[in-house]
Design an enzyme around this catalytic site. Structure first.
Site, PDB file in Angstrom:
ATOM      1  N   LEU A  79       0.897  -1.149   0.000  1.00  0.00           N
ATOM      2  CA  LEU A  79       0.000   0.000   0.000  1.00  0.00           C
ATOM      3  C   LEU A  79       0.934   1.195   0.000  1.00  0.00           C
ATOM      4  O   LEU A  79       1.709   1.369   0.933  1.00  0.00           O
ATOM      5  CB  LEU A  79      -0.908   0.000   1.232  1.00  0.00           C
ATOM      6  CG  LEU A  79      -1.991   1.080   1.301  1.00  0.00           C
ATOM      7  CD1 LEU A  79      -2.966   0.955   0.143  1.00  0.00           C
ATOM      8  CD2 LEU A  79      -2.732   1.007   2.628  1.00  0.00           C
ATOM      9  N   ASP A  80       0.899   2.001  -1.070  1.00  0.00           N
ATOM     10  CA  ASP A  80       1.965   2.991  -1.252  1.00  0.00           C
ATOM     11  C   ASP A  80       2.054   3.980  -0.097  1.00  0.00           C
ATOM     12  O   ASP A  80       1.098   4.182   0.655  1.00  0.00           O
ATOM     13  CB  ASP A  80       1.829   3.701  -2.607  1.00  0.00           C
ATOM     14  CG  ASP A  80       0.641   4.629  -2.680  1.00  0.00           C
ATOM     15  OD1 ASP A  80       0.712   5.715  -2.102  1.00  0.00           O
ATOM     16  OD2 ASP A  80      -0.356   4.277  -3.343  1.00  0.00           O
ATOM     17  N   LYS A  81       3.208   4.591   0.033  1.00  0.00           N
ATOM     18  CA  LYS A  81       3.539   5.446   1.174  1.00  0.00           C
ATOM     19  C   LYS A  81       2.550   6.588   1.357  1.00  0.00           C
ATOM     20  O   LYS A  81       2.237   6.978   2.490  1.00  0.00           O
ATOM     21  CB  LYS A  81       4.956   5.996   0.986  1.00  0.00           C
ATOM     22  CG  LYS A  81       5.485   6.797   2.151  1.00  0.00           C
ATOM     23  CD  LYS A  81       6.944   7.182   1.908  1.00  0.00           C
ATOM     24  CE  LYS A  81       7.503   7.987   3.068  1.00  0.00           C
ATOM     25  NZ  LYS A  81       8.935   8.318   2.865  1.00  0.00           N
ATOM     26  N   ALA A  82       2.031   7.126   0.257  1.00  0.00           N
ATOM     27  CA  ALA A  82       1.114   8.265   0.329  1.00  0.00           C
ATOM     28  C   ALA A  82      -0.318   7.851   0.643  1.00  0.00           C
ATOM     29  O   ALA A  82      -1.188   8.709   0.792  1.00  0.00           O
ATOM     30  CB  ALA A  82       1.156   9.041  -0.982  1.00  0.00           C
ATOM     31  N   SER A  83      -0.576   6.541   0.730  1.00  0.00           N
ATOM     32  CA  SER A  83      -1.921   6.033   0.989  1.00  0.00           C
ATOM     33  C   SER A  83      -2.022   5.502   2.409  1.00  0.00           C
ATOM     34  O   SER A  83      -1.024   5.214   3.070  1.00  0.00           O
ATOM     35  CB  SER A  83      -2.276   4.925  -0.004  1.00  0.00           C
ATOM     36  OG  SER A  83      -2.218   5.401  -1.331  1.00  0.00           O
TER      37      SER A  83
END
Length: 226
Positions: free
Chosen positions: A97-101
């Site tokens: 789950l990407d860092k910005a999410s």
């Protein structure tokens, strides 16, 4: 299977950590020092520091990941999810789950179940709540649901449901890198908030951001059977 996969499946350590143990001459197979990437059989005698591989209890956790935490077990990444949780046992994230999410990520030491969940052919559902930088119309929802070509790959058809003028939920059955962000960008939109709210039968309901809970036995059984 390879020794790295075996130790990961057993919840002993990561595949990268297995290589480190091998390089330090701490693993033997049938009395012979193990080599990196070596294949092993079920009846092989595998020792670590001259001891049998300990049988560890399986761990299954649902974490509500905050923005800014990276979904990796790599020690060289300072903001990795392992450092964030500071969990006393070896566990790893199931997928990314990407860092910005933010939102739901499963953590476990069960490599076999992790592989089953991540297998693309199984088309397991993951649901997200998405807020864009501006309002969208029905043509956007229709286009997204039919699949979008990103980097030469057309995404699978998916399900969208409007929540407000700039927010929707989306159910995916694949996990391309930053898929929702790239799909939205193809229509001229920027994702401002992205939250994963469900993985298969596991929902984020009741878990505060940055907190986690253990899965129930029934939840784990359903994950295995789907």
């Amino acid at each position: 299977m390879r020794i790295n996969k075996l130790l990961s499946n057993l919840g002993y350590c990561s595949r990268r950590e297995t290589n480190r143990l091998i390089e330090e001459n701490r693993i033997t197979v049938n009395g012979v020092l193990c080599k990196c990437g070596q294949w092993v059989e079920e009846d092989d005698i595998i020792l670590i520091d001259n001891k049998s591989i300990p049988i560890k209890d399986k761990v299954y956790i649902a974490l509500n990941k905050p923005v800014g935490v990276t979904c990796t077990a790599a020690k060289e990444v300072e903001d990795n999810i392992i450092n964030f949780m500071n969990y006393p046992e070896y566990i790893f994230p199931v997928g990314r789950l990407d860092k910005a999410s933010q939102g739901l990520i499963l953590m476990t030491n069960d490599g076999e179940l992790s592989n089953k969940i991540l297998e693309s052919e199984n088309e397991h559902e993951k649901e997200y709540m998405v807020t864009l930088n501006k309002s969208f119309d029905d043509s956007f929802m229709e286009g997204m649901s039919k699949g979008v070509e990103i980097s030469g790959i057309k995404t699978r058809p998916c399900k969208l449901n409007r929540i407000s003028e700039d927010t929707f939920t989306i159910i995916l059955t694949q996990g391309l890198n930053k898929q929702i962000r790239r799909m939205s960008k193809a229509f001229g939109y920027t994702v401002e908030i992205l939250e994963r709210i469900r993985i298969m039968n596991i929902k984020i309901d009741g878990i505060e951001i940055g907190k986690w809970r253990n899965l129930t036995g029934d939840e784990v059984l359903q994950l295995r059977n789907e």
